[in-house]
Design an enzyme around this catalytic site. Structure first.
Site, short mmCIF file in Angstrom:
data_model
loop_
_atom_site.label_atom_id
_atom_site.label_comp_id
_atom_site.label_asym_id
_atom_site.label_seq_id
_atom_site.Cartn_x
_atom_site.Cartn_y
_atom_site.Cartn_z
N GLY A 1 0.96 -1.12 0.18
CA GLY A 1 0.03 -0.26 0.05
C GLY A 1 0.97 1.40 0.10
N SER B 1 1.39 3.25 -2.36
CA SER B 1 0.89 4.30 -3.52
C SER B 1 0.46 5.65 -2.82
CB SER B 1 -0.13 3.61 -4.58
OG SER B 1 -1.11 3.21 -3.66
N ARG B 2 -0.37 5.71 -1.91
CA ARG B 2 -0.79 6.82 -1.34
C ARG B 2 -0.59 6.84 0.32
NH1 ARG B 2 -6.07 6.49 -1.10
NH2 ARG B 2 -6.46 4.18 -1.70
N ASN C 1 1.51 -2.27 5.36
CA ASN C 1 0.83 -0.97 5.71
C ASN C 1 -0.77 -0.97 4.73
OD1 ASN C 1 0.51 2.09 5.79
ND2 ASN C 1 0.54 1.71 3.62
N SER D 1 -3.59 -0.09 14.20
CA SER D 1 -4.10 1.10 14.43
C SER D 1 -4.75 1.27 16.01
CB SER D 1 -5.55 0.78 13.56
OG SER D 1 -6.54 2.03 14.11
N TYR E 1 -12.84 -3.82 11.17
CA TYR E 1 -11.70 -3.24 10.92
C TYR E 1 -10.94 -3.57 12.34
CZ TYR E 1 -8.29 0.64 10.44
OH TYR E 1 -7.16 1.39 10.29
N ALA F 1 -11.09 -5.48 14.56
CA ALA F 1 -10.88 -6.81 14.78
C ALA F 1 -9.76 -7.25 14.12
CB ALA F 1 -11.94 -7.94 14.70
N LYS G 1 -7.18 -5.47 12.97
CA LYS G 1 -6.13 -4.62 13.19
C LYS G 1 -5.78 -5.50 14.46
CE LYS G 1 -5.38 -1.92 10.03
NZ LYS G 1 -4.02 -1.81 9.31
N ILE H 1 -4.90 10.18 11.40
CA ILE H 1 -3.88 10.64 10.57
C ILE H 1 -4.67 11.26 9.21
CG2 ILE H 1 -1.56 9.98 9.03
CD1 ILE H 1 -1.39 9.47 12.24
P1 NAP Z 1 -5.21 5.09 2.35
O1 NAP Z 1 -4.84 6.66 2.29
O2 NAP Z 1 -6.44 4.75 2.10
O3 NAP Z 1 -4.30 4.32 1.37
C1 NAP Z 1 -4.36 3.09 1.44
C2 NAP Z 1 -3.11 2.09 0.93
O4 NAP Z 1 -3.54 0.84 0.76
C3 NAP Z 1 -3.35 2.66 -0.65
O5 NAP Z 1 -1.72 2.70 -1.41
C4 NAP Z 1 -3.90 1.20 -1.35
O6 NAP Z 1 -3.53 1.14 -2.69
C5 NAP Z 1 -3.26 0.27 -0.51
N1 NAP Z 1 -4.26 -0.94 -0.31
C6 NAP Z 1 -5.45 -1.34 -0.07
N2 NAP Z 1 -5.90 -2.57 -0.39
C7 NAP Z 1 -4.84 -3.06 -0.63
C8 NAP Z 1 -4.87 -4.38 -1.00
N3 NAP Z 1 -5.82 -5.30 -0.89
N4 NAP Z 1 -3.46 -4.67 -1.59
C9 NAP Z 1 -2.66 -3.80 -1.80
N5 NAP Z 1 -2.48 -2.57 -1.39
C10 NAP Z 1 -3.92 -2.29 -0.93
O7 NAP Z 1 -5.08 4.64 3.57
P2 NAP Z 1 -3.70 5.26 4.88
O8 NAP Z 1 -4.44 6.16 5.76
O9 NAP Z 1 -2.65 5.71 4.22
O10 NAP Z 1 -3.80 3.96 5.69
C11 NAP Z 1 -2.72 3.08 5.79
C12 NAP Z 1 -2.64 2.04 6.85
O11 NAP Z 1 -2.56 2.83 8.00
C13 NAP Z 1 -3.73 1.22 6.66
O12 NAP Z 1 -3.43 -0.20 7.12
C14 NAP Z 1 -4.59 1.83 7.71
O13 NAP Z 1 -5.68 0.90 8.21
C15 NAP Z 1 -3.70 2.29 8.80
N6 NAP Z 1 -4.26 3.39 9.56
C16 NAP Z 1 -4.73 4.44 9.00
C17 NAP Z 1 -5.07 5.56 10.04
C18 NAP Z 1 -5.48 6.88 9.44
O14 NAP Z 1 -6.03 7.73 10.21
N7 NAP Z 1 -5.21 7.08 8.25
C19 NAP Z 1 -5.24 5.27 11.45
C20 NAP Z 1 -4.90 3.94 11.87
C21 NAP Z 1 -4.26 2.95 11.04
P3 NAP Z 1 -4.26 1.68 -4.13
O15 NAP Z 1 -4.43 3.07 -3.66
O16 NAP Z 1 -3.05 1.25 -5.00
O17 NAP Z 1 -5.41 0.98 -4.12
#
Ligand code: NAP
Length: 244
Positions: A9, A11-12, A87, A139, A152, A154, A156, A185
């Site tokens: 993950g 890419s973003r 990630n 998380s 989600y 569970a 995590k 975040i």
């Molecule tokens: P995001 O901006 O939505 O980005 C999600 C990333 O995961 C994207 O690069 C997406 O790829 C990739 N992805 C999703 N499903 C995938 C799969 N089946 N196989 C490969 N790649 C996959 O999310 P984020 O906020 O950066 O979150 C990153 C991590 O941090 C996640 O595990 C999330 O649960 C955790 N997290 C986030 C927060 C928050 O507040 N943002 C808080 C706690 C934990 P594509 O774009 O290429 O589809």
């Protein structure tokens, strides 16, 4: 650092910040993506343009064969993966009674299954070398629980259980397994919550702001560095004090 890293993950959002940080520390980085091909390739080009090494590789981490093939492509380019960051993630907002079995299974397949697949793919080499570093992104909801995000939270929590148990199993082989548990975040994942909810979340955060992807990336980089070489099986919360 001069190691080969693989970030799922990448890419973003948080994953992209982790990729940039590890590349800045000298890692050659495999940037895994699911759908965001343009973003992943642009990130790889950005890093290569700055004199680093990176390659974008598509795979759904829930698919074991696809995840292993993506890792093999990175290893062909840069050598065996020594740093793995799990990630990739997806979120949802449903009452438990409205959570379909399909959604439940997908949450577990991406978060716990994804980590299972990538770790299985990199472990033989790490065990052979008796060296390696794995960081799983969980998380705060996986620590504390979260209403309307039971699947989600569970999944995590499963990532935390995997981290602690595997850390015990792999410590004698000098392979460290840690977890980072981000709070709220600012990424696409939480922007969907809307400005009003985000303002309330800021109010509930002792540090007085939402987290930035770079905040999480710094914690990951610390756990990867040799400075952390006696740290394993830990969950490092990056949340500005949200769950204190
Ligand atoms: P995001 O901006 O939505 O980005 C999600 C990333 O995961 C994207 O690069 C997406 O790829 C990739 N992805 C999703 N499903 C995938 C799969 N089946 N196989 C490969 N790649 C996959 O999310 P984020 O906020 O950066 O979150 C990153 C991590 O941090 C996640 O595990 C999330 O649960 C955790 N997290 C986030 C927060 C928050 O507040 N943002 C808080 C706690 C934990 P594509 O774009 O290429 O589809």
């Amino acid at each position: 650092m001069g190691k080969t890293a693989f970030v799922t993950g990448g890419s973003r959002g948080i994953g992209r910040a982790i990729v940039r940080r590890l590349a800045a520390e000298g890692c050659a980085v495999g940037i895994n993506y699911l759908q965001s091909e343009k973003e992943a390739k642009a990130l790889a080009a950005e890093i290569c343009g700055q004199g680093g090494c990176a390659v974008a590789v598509q795979a759904d981490v829930a698919d074991g064969a696809a995840a292993a093939a993506a890792i093999r492509r990175v290893e062909e380019a840069f050598g065996p993966v020594e740093v793995l960051v799990n990630n990739a993630g997806i979120a949802h907002n449903h009452l438990f009674q409205d959570t379909s079995e399909e959604l439940w299974n997908r949450m577990l397949a991406v978060h716990a299954g994804g980590a299972f697949h990538t770790i299985q793919a990199v472990l033989p080499h790490m065990l052979h070398e008796k060296e390696g570093c794995i960081v799983n992104i969980s998380s705060i909801w996986g620590l504390r629980g979260a209403a309307c995000e039971v699947a989600y939270a569970a999944s995590k929590a499963a990532v935390i259980g995997l981290t602690r148990s595997l850390a015990m199993e792999l410590a004698p082989s000098h392979i460290r397994v840690n977890c980072v548990a981000p709070g709220v975040i600012e990424t696409d994942m939480v922007r969907t919550l809307g400005a009003e909810t985000l303002a309330k979340l800021v109010e509930q955060t002792p540090a007085g702001r939402l987290g930035r992807p770079e905040d999480v990336a710094k914690a990951v980089a610390f756990l990867v560095r040799e400075d952390a070489d006696f740290i394993t099986g830990q969950v490092l919360t990056v949340d500005g004090g949200f769950i204190l």
